[in-house]
Scaffold this active site. Sequence first.
Site, PDB file in Angstrom:
ATOM      1  N   HIS A   1       1.052 -17.482  -5.087  1.00 37.01           N
ATOM      2  CA  HIS A   1      -0.221 -18.190  -5.222  1.00 37.01           C
ATOM      3  C   HIS A   1      -1.345 -17.335  -5.793  1.00 37.01           C
ATOM      4  CE1 HIS A   1       0.660 -21.632  -2.151  1.00 37.01           C
ATOM      5  NE2 HIS A   1       1.614 -21.493  -3.056  1.00 37.01           N
TER       6      HIS A   1
ATOM      7  N   CYS B   1      -1.176   2.279   4.730  1.00 38.68           N
ATOM      8  CA  CYS B   1      -2.027   3.079   5.611  1.00 38.68           C
ATOM      9  C   CYS B   1      -1.912   2.492   7.020  1.00 38.68           C
ATOM     10  CB  CYS B   1      -3.471   3.155   5.125  1.00 38.68           C
ATOM     11  SG  CYS B   1      -4.489   1.700   5.331  1.00 38.68           S
TER      12      CYS B   1
END
Length: 145
Positions: A100, A67
């Site tokens: 991570h 977006c």
Amino acid sequence: MAYKIAIGGDHAGYTYKGMLKEVLAELGHEVHDFGPDSDASVDYPDHVHPLANAVEAKEADFGILICGSGNGVAITANKHRQIRAALCWETKLAALARSHNNANVLCIPARFVSQEKAADMVRTFLSTDFEGGRHQTRVDKISNC
């Protein structure tokens, strides 16, 4: 490795979505487009929720949302318990989101990154493995509410 990729967003991400679908096809991934189907103004939650549902149901391995700022799609996707949507504007962030945080949805701010950068982030996101270990303990605590 080829993945099933769910892709969607809003009108501001429409052009990038088309370009990224081509990149994903070139890489051998299967793509399911959750819209929109034009650059006419739409409400992004109408496209984000079905995409997030597909990732949660394991009908898609990963999601990509685009977006204008990336914020709206990220906020909406992260309302889903099993979604870890990461807003990224640099390739290194896309790598860290996967390694991570075990992110399963990449959110791209089309008004703030080039198409080339967006494509690089997608390639990096999909080619980076989750490290597990100490990161797994943290990821396990995310949906603990």
